[in-house]
Design a protein around this motif. Structure first.
Motif, PDB file in Angstrom:
ATOM      1  N   GLU A 240       0.819  -1.157  -0.081  1.00 54.64           N
ATOM      2  CA  GLU A 240       0.069  -0.146  -0.227  1.00 54.64           C
ATOM      3  C   GLU A 240       1.224   1.432  -0.217  1.00 54.64           C
ATOM      4  OE1 GLU A 240      -3.839  -0.091   0.322  1.00 54.64           O
ATOM      5  OE2 GLU A 240      -3.265  -2.222  -0.113  1.00 54.64           O
ATOM      6  N   MET A 241       0.766   2.198  -0.605  1.00 52.80           N
ATOM      7  CA  MET A 241       1.094   3.453  -0.847  1.00 52.80           C
ATOM      8  C   MET A 241       0.263   4.565  -0.252  1.00 52.80           C
ATOM      9  SD  MET A 241       2.701   4.729  -4.544  1.00 52.80           S
ATOM     10  CE  MET A 241       3.384   7.039  -4.291  1.00 52.80           C
ATOM     11  N   PRO A 334      -2.047  -0.267 -15.044  1.00 55.97           N
ATOM     12  CA  PRO A 334      -1.097  -0.892 -15.240  1.00 55.97           C
ATOM     13  C   PRO A 334       0.102  -0.626 -14.150  1.00 55.97           C
ATOM     14  CG  PRO A 334      -1.884  -0.496 -17.399  1.00 55.97           C
ATOM     15  CD  PRO A 334      -1.999   0.522 -16.435  1.00 55.97           C
ATOM     16  N   ARG A 335       1.284  -1.209 -13.091  1.00 56.23           N
ATOM     17  CA  ARG A 335       1.869  -0.960 -12.075  1.00 56.23           C
ATOM     18  C   ARG A 335       2.829   0.374 -12.955  1.00 56.23           C
ATOM     19  NH1 ARG A 335       1.055  -5.792 -10.221  1.00 56.23           N
ATOM     20  NH2 ARG A 335       1.720  -6.602 -11.419  1.00 56.23           N
ATOM     21  N   GLY A 363      -0.016  -2.159  -4.992  1.00 51.97           N
ATOM     22  CA  GLY A 363       0.381  -3.430  -6.244  1.00 51.97           C
ATOM     23  C   GLY A 363      -0.035  -4.026  -7.291  1.00 51.97           C
ATOM     24  N   ASP A 364      -1.112  -3.900  -7.063  1.00 50.98           N
ATOM     25  CA  ASP A 364      -2.562  -4.062  -8.220  1.00 50.98           C
ATOM     26  C   ASP A 364      -2.945  -3.216  -8.826  1.00 50.98           C
ATOM     27  OD1 ASP A 364      -3.931  -2.962  -6.278  1.00 50.98           O
ATOM     28  OD2 ASP A 364      -5.888  -5.068  -6.290  1.00 50.98           O
ATOM     29  N   GLY A 365      -2.332  -1.807  -8.663  1.00 50.06           N
ATOM     30  CA  GLY A 365      -2.476  -0.093  -9.160  1.00 50.06           C
ATOM     31  C   GLY A 365      -3.402   0.327  -9.187  1.00 50.06           C
ATOM     32  N   CYS A 395      -6.617   7.164 -16.302  1.00 54.46           N
ATOM     33  CA  CYS A 395      -6.241   5.881 -16.106  1.00 54.46           C
ATOM     34  C   CYS A 395      -6.622   5.519 -17.438  1.00 54.46           C
ATOM     35  CB  CYS A 395      -7.498   5.190 -14.712  1.00 54.46           C
ATOM     36  SG  CYS A 395      -6.769   6.127 -13.771  1.00 54.46           S
ATOM     37  N   VAL A 396      -7.647   4.694 -18.125  1.00 55.76           N
ATOM     38  CA  VAL A 396      -8.025   4.727 -19.312  1.00 55.76           C
ATOM     39  C   VAL A 396      -7.420   4.928 -20.581  1.00 55.76           C
ATOM     40  CG1 VAL A 396     -10.070   4.304 -20.776  1.00 55.76           C
ATOM     41  CG2 VAL A 396     -10.769   4.738 -18.890  1.00 55.76           C
ATOM     42  N   ALA A 397      -6.497   6.010 -20.025  1.00 53.85           N
ATOM     43  CA  ALA A 397      -5.749   6.100 -21.840  1.00 53.85           C
ATOM     44  C   ALA A 397      -4.363   5.238 -21.422  1.00 53.85           C
ATOM     45  CB  ALA A 397      -5.628   7.667 -21.557  1.00 53.85           C
ATOM     46  N   ALA A 398      -4.060   5.225 -19.659  1.00 55.35           N
ATOM     47  CA  ALA A 398      -2.860   4.803 -19.409  1.00 55.35           C
ATOM     48  C   ALA A 398      -2.767   3.358 -19.636  1.00 55.35           C
ATOM     49  CB  ALA A 398      -2.710   4.815 -18.114  1.00 55.35           C
ATOM     50  N   GLY A 399      -4.125   2.665 -20.172  1.00 56.33           N
ATOM     51  CA  GLY A 399      -4.435   1.508 -20.363  1.00 56.33           C
ATOM     52  C   GLY A 399      -4.922   0.696 -19.195  1.00 56.33           C
ATOM     53  N   GLY A 400      -5.615   1.497 -18.408  1.00 54.93           N
ATOM     54  CA  GLY A 400      -6.078   0.798 -16.714  1.00 54.93           C
ATOM     55  C   GLY A 400      -8.128   1.315 -17.447  1.00 54.93           C
TER      56      GLY A 400
END
Length: 474
Positions: A240-241, A334-335, A363-365, A395-400
């Motif tokens: 966790e961050m 994605p991480r 850990g799971d983005g 987030c979507v643009a980054a592949g999430g």
């Protein structure tokens, strides 16, 4: 014949006000009625009656959801499952528990602890949130990196359909025949059926669990440290961050001995056998140091471990003390994009002049940016929503994706138009229609109409017409 006693039907304004919203209090609506059944037979009769008269039904658990998924309708019935709070059976040999949907998440682990077992998914609201709501939203928690989301930790559901039929979905066997309806129901946000019983998987309590707290002078180094740990083949139980603003909020609230001078901290929990944990600890510490950690603390005992986690799990209410309101986002990336998205959020924060506290399952983005604002200032809620929408679109643009565990509900329905193409949305509508042809179960949530997307300009329209014009609108 009466279905419920009078005291289980709420219709007066003062009784309905507590049900106006869930955890997303920016959206409010008083329901027509609130009903509180305490048996499956009563739920079936309620659903048959509402189906007969074409009255919409919104199921509600503890009301801790953060996406407006339990927002009532003015002309709809709110079906509360708060009285369904029995743990029906614990099977230590099979490592399963059969529970009603109103059982609190943490209560399952408390009940199973004498058998050396626990239920792994642990949302921050686990002291209050219910297992039925966890299934509806496919909730996760700080330990979802290693142990998975709700969908990975349940075996079977009992559901009541829109017309009052009782169905069993999934099985206690390793696999069940046919389509994977268990996965379909998990995360369906109350749109496909009413959950009245859940069979969950239980896990042995790990022999040992240790937490490392790593401090960073640069939030981007903290983000890169996450990728470095995972790429080294280490899968922590939790990773966790928290950024500087979240650290300050949690420390002021809980006094978890968090470093107030750090730009970010990582909490990394390693669990398993003593041999396994003892081998992973020095390797992980080495990776954190090489990633730029300015300070590293290993929890000296169980009490300190719990204190570190208490700070993280109290971050949401802690941030709530820093501003009149906050808007909790829930995107997943994605991480490898963690550092880039954090920079994008910082840039947007400056543009909108709204502070953001970042708390997330690194850990799971799965990110939870908390945008601080004041709804009493005219136009500030709208600016906050626009800011949040841009975070999700990034987030979507980054592949999430636009959600990780909070669901779509009302909050993210417009961003569904950004993430999914017309053909994909058409399939979502078709699934809804198969379960609920009259769109009586939680209508207006999670899946936008194709017309809505066209009006937003987020969907390409061919020849002036929307695809699949025969699909139901909800």
């Amino acid at each position: 014949m009466d279905i419920l006693p009078a005291e289980s039907i709420l219709s007066k304004a003062e009784d309905l006000h507590p049900y106006e919203c869930d955890g997303l209090s920016a959206y409010r609506q008083t329901p027509l009625l609130v009903v509180l059944p305490d048996s499956i037979d009563q739920v079936q009769q309620i659903m048959r009656l509402c189906h007969q008269h074409k009255v919409a039904v919104i199921a509600r658990g503890a009301g801790t959801g953060l996406s407006g998924g339990a927002l009532p309708l003015a002309d709809g019935v709110l079906l509360s499952l708060a009285k369904f709070k029995q743990i029906l059976q614990i099977d230590p040999l099979a490592r399963t528990a059969r529970v009603q949907p109103g059982v609190r998440n943490l209560a399952i682990s408390d009940a199973c602890k004498p058998h050396g077992l626990y239920y792994a998914p642990d949302p921050s609201s686990q002291i209050a949130c219910t297992i039925g709501g966890n299934v509806a939203e496919n909730s996760g928690g700080v330990h979802c990196l290693k142990y998975g989301l709700t969908v990975h930790n349940i075996l079977k559901l009992e559901i009541i359909t829109v017309d009052g039929e009782r169905l069993t979905v999934g099985s206690e066997a390793l696999d069940s025949p046919g389509y994977d309806l268990l996965a379909l129901m998990t995360g369906s946000e109350g749109m496909l059926g009413i959950i009245v019983e859940v069979t969950v998987k239980l896990l042995p309590i790990p022999e040992q669990a240790k937490v490392i707290m790593a401090s960073f002078d640069d939030v981007y180094n903290a983000g890169n440290a996450v990728a470095n740990i995972i790429s080294a083949g280490i899968i922590p139980a939790g990773l966790e961050m928290m950024d500087k603003l979240a650290i300050k909020a949690a420390e002021d609230f809980i006094h978890a001995d968090y470093p107030l001078d750090a730009e970010a901290i990582l909490l990394c929990e390693l669990d398993g056998s003593r041999l396994e944990v003892d081998e992973q600890i020095p390797h992980t510490i080495s990776l954190l140091r090489s990633s730029g950690a300015s300070d590293i603390q290993l929890a000296k005992d169980e009490a300190e471990r719990e204190k570190f986690w208490q700070g993280r799990k109290s971050a949401f209410p802690a941030v709530g003390r820093m501003a009149p309101d906050y808007y909790c986002m829930d995107g997943t990336i994605p991480r490898r994009e963690l550092a880039n998205i954090l920079k994008r959020i910082a840039d947007l924060s400056a543009d909108y002049q709204l502070p953001v506290a970042n708390v997330f399952h690194a850990g799971d983005g799965n990110m939870h940016p908390l945008i601080l604002y004041d709804a009493n200032i005219e136009g500030e809620l709208e600016r906050t929503e626009e800011f949040g929408a841009k975070i999700l679109e990034a987030c979507v643009a980054a592949g999430g994706t636009i959600t990780g565990e909070h669901g779509v509900g009302m909050e993210k329905i417009d961003q569904m138009c950004v993430q999914f193409q017309p053909a994909e949305l058409a399939q979502f509508h078709a699934i809804k229609h198969a379960f609920d042809p009259d769109t009586l179960l939680n209508p207006g949530k999670a899946v936008p109409t194709l017309h809505r997307c066209a009006e937003l300009g987020a969907m390409h329209v061919h020849n002036g017409k929307l695809p699949h014009p025969d699909l139901p609108r909800f």
